[in-house]
Design a protein around this motif. Sequence first.
Motif, short mmCIF file in Angstrom:
data_model
loop_
_atom_site.label_atom_id
_atom_site.label_comp_id
_atom_site.label_asym_id
_atom_site.label_seq_id
_atom_site.Cartn_x
_atom_site.Cartn_y
_atom_site.Cartn_z
N LYS A 1 0.81 -1.23 0.00
CA LYS A 1 0.00 0.00 0.00
C LYS A 1 0.84 1.27 0.00
N THR A 2 2.12 1.16 -0.31
CA THR A 2 2.99 2.34 -0.34
C THR A 2 3.69 2.46 -1.68
N ARG B 1 7.59 3.98 -2.87
CA ARG B 1 8.88 4.32 -2.26
C ARG B 1 9.73 5.08 -3.26
N ILE C 1 9.01 6.98 2.09
CA ILE C 1 7.90 6.07 1.85
C ILE C 1 6.64 6.92 1.75
N LYS D 1 2.89 7.18 1.94
CA LYS D 1 1.79 6.43 2.56
C LYS D 1 0.48 7.16 2.36
N THR E 1 0.55 8.31 -8.15
CA THR E 1 0.39 6.90 -7.81
C THR E 1 -1.06 6.49 -8.04
N SER F 1 -3.93 3.21 -7.39
CA SER F 1 -4.09 2.12 -6.44
C SER F 1 -5.37 1.32 -6.66
#
Length: 94
Positions: free
Chosen positions: A16-17, A19, A35, A37, A57, A59
């Motif tokens: 769920k991250t 980097r 990281i 988050k 990002t 998801s």
Amino acid sequence: AVCSKTGNIVTGSKDKTARVWKPEEGKESYKLVQILKGHSQPVEAVAVCSKTGNIVTGSKDKTARVWKPEEGKESYKLVQILKGHSQPVEAVAV
């Protein structure tokens, strides 16, 4: 994804991250810088804008997030959550 401005690599994970990895000076290796988050499900897609250095990002939580480099720092801050998808976000592009 690789940032053409900084050479940083950005990875997304089932944890769920995302980097951010910075090239180590004088070496052929990278070190973890930050990281990112906030997603509640795995990060399936990442992209980096070559002009601004912004990271996007995507998801399984059906959102995309925009992360902006903090001026004078090696870190990023969340600036926007893009909501509205009814299914996971599996691709992003800038």
